[in-house]
Write an enzyme that holds these catalytic residues in place. Structure first.
Site, short mmCIF file in Angstrom:
data_model
loop_
_atom_site.label_atom_id
_atom_site.label_comp_id
_atom_site.label_asym_id
_atom_site.label_seq_id
_atom_site.Cartn_x
_atom_site.Cartn_y
_atom_site.Cartn_z
N ARG A 70 0.83 -1.22 0.00
CA ARG A 70 0.00 0.00 0.00
C ARG A 70 0.86 1.27 0.00
O ARG A 70 0.49 2.28 -0.59
CB ARG A 70 -0.93 -0.03 1.22
CG ARG A 70 -1.85 1.17 1.38
CD ARG A 70 -2.79 0.95 2.55
NE ARG A 70 -3.40 2.19 3.05
CZ ARG A 70 -4.57 2.67 2.65
NH1 ARG A 70 -5.26 2.04 1.73
NH2 ARG A 70 -5.05 3.78 3.15
N ILE A 126 -6.73 8.14 -0.94
CA ILE A 126 -6.60 6.68 -0.99
C ILE A 126 -7.46 6.20 0.16
O ILE A 126 -7.31 6.65 1.30
CB ILE A 126 -5.13 6.22 -0.88
CG1 ILE A 126 -5.06 4.69 -0.85
CG2 ILE A 126 -4.40 6.80 0.31
CD1 ILE A 126 -3.62 4.15 -0.95
N SER A 127 -8.41 5.31 -0.15
CA SER A 127 -9.40 4.93 0.86
C SER A 127 -8.74 4.22 2.04
O SER A 127 -7.67 3.62 1.91
CB SER A 127 -10.44 4.01 0.25
OG SER A 127 -11.16 4.70 -0.74
N GLN A 128 -9.45 4.25 3.13
CA GLN A 128 -9.04 3.50 4.31
C GLN A 128 -8.95 2.01 3.93
O GLN A 128 -9.77 1.51 3.15
CB GLN A 128 -10.13 3.71 5.37
CG GLN A 128 -9.87 3.06 6.69
CD GLN A 128 -11.15 3.03 7.53
OE1 GLN A 128 -12.25 3.11 6.98
NE2 GLN A 128 -10.99 2.93 8.82
#
Lengths: 809, 232
Positions: free
Chosen positions: B55, B81-83
């Site tokens: 990530r 950037i999503s959780q």
């Protein structure tokens, strides 16, 4: 010209000094309005209470500084004053410029994601504070130096501040936010120009040069940097995006953006197989406000037929239709396409109406089509003065005008119980009104709209609301249709067909079967359906009591439709919501609470800071009374001001017009009261009587606002504003007397405390706007008037204590 | 109210975590354990993918030290950037198979596409902002997901040349579901889309198509992050 020297400010003429004080006060008020306009564009809210609080914090800090260094500052007052005024003008430009620098820009959206945003928020305060601090120090230097004639100078201060309200409104009405501060700086520099002849030759040249340099800088626009998450920023980020039109108005900065990827985005049925056209998008203060369909789409804006709110067209003839604040986007053209012979659009945004109605011979938009009439006023205002009746009244989606979250603290008078009642009374036989709401999760707006509709209908005399109300639900929203007459079988059948064609689920129908409710769109919380039924039955009161969020209808006295947070249910919310996520649901209310706490702490510190110094100078006897008196006046005045702004918003239909009338009226009449107070002997007994008069005037003011708003329904807004201005007279006149008489009494008995009194008054006023918002959100404006009376009662108590101490024996 | 109810304890699935060649695999394992399994993400393929994709390569350099935190992170251009939980939740809800053909709307950082590409062989991704498309493509290549096809364009139109898709994942919040995407969804296909105002509370909606009829199911509220506890 009569020159009147004093020991504190030798050589400064009274007339010139009062004019300069008036101008600098005007600049300070106007600057507040301009800052609100800028914040409203850059962020998601104008943060009026925060701006007012920061301004008063500057004043409070100035009073504290003057208390601590009185001996050093007062003898130099005449030298310092012009420099402070110049500094204020320069700080206005510099503060706004710094707030727009990328490296330190505050972004509200990231406040609970990025810890550094707290620092950025603190920096935002610090960019804005210096202008108000320097202006406040200049003002308090004048008022302290001339405390014996406080009434006359306080008059200049208040009249100037009132006039500044008008200047501010004109600036934001006609000048783009990136330039409107220039107008304010010109007023500030005019104050400097008044003082320049009194300055010694060398200093005069220096100040003149600095003033000219400041003016040169202020002429240039400050590029505003909207949050990267704001819709306008996202639209402008698209390849090929450009602003094709920009217009200023007091209701917000209108921009039209063209980009290849911009399309209407209504809550469409997934069965819609057509194409959404690429169209210019309209933004107001950076919010998406609608789209501008082209000529080809006016003829057939068919996509609007595939939204839940089109249920209004599912059955029955709709010859005369009223669209309340619909924004652009095709609703008027759609109504015409569906056979409406007359479509009335009530839209308050002047710049938008000008844009949409230009060129009657060659229509430039759907609002200029034959059969479409645009009324430039708020929907609420139009409902009160409309002639005739309508077959369909369409309210804007609560999603469009603000649901929960950031907009929680924005008053919304179009979604109150009274507004629905007024719309109901405009319905023709067979007519209906339609309101749609987004389906947020946990469900809040959709249930509150229903509660409001049900109570409004009951108050209109409908015994069985179920037989008048139907609703359909899509994957994202609910549309309610409230009929004037009981719904017949043909209408029920037509609505079923409408829903089935679009894969919508009926939510309310007279003969609804439970399994129909989520045949197409499964909803994860069956509690929603239970709540819907409860609102239409005997379980309503229990639901209001037990639901984790506020569902009771908004009213004109408590017009915060988007405010759902219940402080008494925080424990329940904490159990159900992911850790730290509450602000994402109710950020507006949380921000008000945070602002209140921050500013209250600062206010207490600034009040207590000079106490030690004061102990070394003179007697401390009566300090408590001083705090009571001046804190009571500060809190009481602000409570009245905020309450009046909210009530006049409902009355006049515009928040900015309301702010301008209240600021101007209250301050000018307070100025007159201050002038009038010169005749009173400044003794505690007189103060008790004056403050008692203030309490009566507040009660009278609250009554007059109610009578005035009811008595002027249907008359032109200008006349309403004049009546509202007159309503301010008794309140302002009474309230304006208490402060200068108190200052003069203090000057007589404990002169070293005069700046401290200023500081107390300013500091308490700092926390009051945010506190008043919290109180109003919870209890409404009536509570604000009552608490204002209580604050003045505390001031009276302070004066009474002084009277007792001063009594012989 | 049912959304306030507690949720059953997480069931730990046996996992064969493929150790990545970088030195942050420990952080990923902890992320999977503490943020995903503990929140009831049970799909083995999803958990393995989340444990494998680095990530931090998709996070802007100044924020890389926070890449495995339980939070979304800004990546510029108003995007995030999503959780990790949201990425895993959407991936699991997509019910991917190796042969699934997947369309992602909104490449953004590229992270969601990389996770999808760990499970499905054919992944297409569209990004309207050229700078993000380029950066996302580079990150995908660096992470070993170079087979994801990235195109700069308007996601509204979908990717007609490659349609129909078994799965469509929309990563940017939308106020409406574009009709072409519904049309490009295969029979028995699944589309996941966060719906709602960009900065209001949004619902993560699952759209399914069966017998030509489209149905929706609202899964959980999100706004960068899930707002309500549990939600699977």
């Amino acid at each position: 010209m009569q020159r009147r020297a004093t020991t504190e400010m030798p050589g400064v003429s009274e007339r010139r000094l009062r004019l300069a004080l008036g101008l600098l006060s005007a600049a300070i008020t106007a600057h507040q309005l301009v800052v609100m306009q800028v914040l409203g564009y850059v962020h998601w809210h104008h943060f009026a209470y925060m701006v007012v609080a920061v301004a008063l914090l500057g004043f409070g800090a100035a009073g504290t500084v003057l208390t601590l260094w009185r001996a050093a500052l007062l003898p130099r007052a005449s030298t310092l004053l012009p420099w402070l005024v110049w500094g204020m003008g320069a700080a206005m430009v510099l503060g706004l410029s710094l707030s727009q620098q990328a490296a330190v820009a505050f972004d509200l959206h990231l406040l609970f994601v990025e810890p550094r945003q707290w620092l950025a928020l603190g920096l935002l305060y610090s960019w804005l504070l210096p202008a108000f601090f320097l202006g406040g120090l200049a003002t308090s230097l004048v008022l302290t130096s001339r405390a014996r004639e406080a009434g006359r100078y306080y008059f200049a201060n208040l009249v100037g501040a009132g006039a500044g309200g008008v200047v501010g409104v004109l600036a934001v009405e006609w000048v783009a936010p990136e330039r409107s501060f220039s107008v304010v700086v010109v007023v500030a520099l005019a104050a400097l120009a008044c003082l320049l002849p009194e300055v010694r030759a060398r200093g005069r040249v220096g100040l003149a040069v600095l003033g000219l340099l400041t003016a040169a800088v202020a002429i240039r626009p400050i590029p505003l940097r909207p949050s990267q998450f704001k819709p306008i920023a996202l639209a402008l980020d698209l390849p090929g995006a450009q602003v094709v039109t920009a217009r200023s108005s007091a209701q917000g900065w209108l921009q039209v953006v063209e980009a290849p990827g911009l399309r209407p985005s209504p809550p469409l049925s997934l069965n819609f197989l057509g194409t959404l056209p690429v169209v210019p998008a309209v933004f107001i203060n950076g919010y998406a406000y609608g789209t501008l369909p082209g000529r080809a789409e006016w003829a057939d804006p068919s996509w609007l037929d595939w939204t839940p709110s089109a249920v209004g067209w599912a059955a029955g003839e709709r010859a005369r239709v009223l669209l309340l604040e619909p924004g652009p986007g095709g609703a008027a053209a759609h109504a015409r396409a569906k056979g409406a012979q007359e479509v009335v659009v009530a839209e308050p945004h002047r710049a938008l109406v000008d844009l949409m109605t230009a060129g009657r011979d060659q229509p430039v938009s759907e609002w200029a089509l034959p059969g479409v009439r645009v009324e430039r006023t708020t929907g609420r205002h139009y409902l009160r003065q409309a002639e005739g009746s309508f077959d369909l009244v369409v309210f804007p989606s609560t999603g469009l005008i603000g649901g929960a979250g950031l907009t929680a603290t924005t008053e919304q008078f179009l979604l109150t119980k009274e507004a629905f009642r007024e719309a109901w009374e405009r319905l023709a036989p067979g007519g209906a009104l339609v309101v749609s709401a987004p389906l947020e999760f946990p469900v809040r707006p959709a249930l509150r709209v229903l509660a409001t509709l049900v109570e409004a209908a009951e108050e209109a005399g409908v015994a069985n609301v179920r037989s008048h109300l139907l609703a359909v639900r899509s994957w994202s929203s609910v549309a309610y249709l409230l009929h004037r007459d009981p719904i017949d079988a043909a209408t029920v059948a037509a609505v079923r067909v409408f829903a089935d064609d679009r894969s919508f689920d009926p939510l309310l129908l007279p003969d609804l079967q439970p399994e129909e409710r989520d045949a197409y769109n499964a909803w994860p919380d069956p509690g929603f359906f239970t709540a819907v039924d409860a609102l239409l039955g005997p379980g309503r009161v229990a639901l209001y009591r037990d639901y984790a969020f506020r569902l009771r209808p908004a009213t004109d006295g408590r017009p915060w439709f988007g405010q759902f947070l219940r402080w008494d249910r925080l424990g329940v919310l904490r159990d159900g919501i992911e850790h730290g996520r509450l602000p994402f649901l109710e950020l507006g209310t949380v921000m008000v609470a945070l602002t209140f706490v921050q500013l209250a702490v600062l206010a207490v510190v600034l009040i207590l800071l000079p106490v030690r110094r004061l102990r070394g100078v003179g007697s401390s006897a009566g300090s408590g009374s001083t705090v009571l008196y001046f804190a009571g006046l500060g809190a009481g005045f602000m409570l009245v001001e905020i309450a009046l702004m909210i009530r006049l918003h409902a009355w006049l239909g515009s928040p900015l017009l309301s702010a301008a009338v209240v600021l101007t009226g209250l301050l000018i009449f307070a100025g007159l009261g201050s002038q009038w107070s010169e005749r009173w002997v400044a003794v505690p007994q007189r103060r008790v009587a004056i403050v008692g008069g203030c309490i009566l005037a507040i009660a009278l003011g609250a009554l007059l606002v109610s009578l005035g708003s009811r008595g002027t329904i249907g008359v032109p807004t200008t006349l309403q504003a004049l009546v509202a201005l007159l309503v301010m007279a008794p309140v302002g006149f009474a309230l304006g007397q208490a402060f200068p008489v108190g200052l003069r009494d203090l000057e007589r008995t404990a002169p070293e405390r005069v700046p401290w009194a200023w500081a107390i008054n300013g500091c308490v006023s700092v926390a009051t706007p945010a506190g008043a918002m919290l109180l109003a959100l919870e209890w409404g404006t009536g509570a604000l008037f009552a608490l204002a009376g209580l604050a003045y009662a505390l001031a009276a108590l302070g004066a009474l204590r002084d009277a007792t101490r001063a009594a012989p024996g | 109210m049912s959304w306030l109810r507690g949720f059953t304890a997480a069931i730990l699935l046996p996992l064969t975590l493929v150790a990545a060649s970088d030195d942050r695999s420990g952080e990923r394992e902890r992320m999977v354990r503490e943020q995903l399994e503990a929140r009831d993400i049970r799909d083995g393929a999803t958990l393995r993918a989340m444990a494998q994709v680095p990530r931090h390569l998709f996070v802007p350099e100044p924020l890389r030290h926070r890449a495995y935190e339980d939070t979304p992170l800004p990546i510029g251009h108003g995007q995030t950037i999503s959780q990790p939980y949201i990425v895993a939740f959407m991936t699991a809800a997509a019910r991917l198979r190796p042969q699934s053909k997947v369309l992602e709307i909104g490449t953004g950082s590229g992270y969601q596409a990389a996770v999808l590409a760990q499970i499905a062989e054919q992944v297409y991704s569209i990004e309207i902002i050229p700078a993000l498309a380029q950066r996302g493509h580079q990150a995908l290549q660096a992470s070993g997901a170079g087979h994801v096809q990235v195109r700069t364009g308007d996601g509204y139109d979908g990717w007609a040349d490659a349609a129909p898709f078994d799965v469509i994942v929309v990563t940017a919040a939308a106020e409406a579901i574009p009709p072409p995407l519904v049309a490009q969804l295969a029979e028995d296909g699944r589309m996941l889309i966060p719906v709602g105002p960009r900065f209001g509370a949004q619902n993560l909606v699952l759209v399914t198509k069966r017998g030509g009829r489209v149905r929706t199911q609202t899964l959980l509220p999100v706004r960068f992050v899930p707002l309500v506890r549990g939600g699977s």
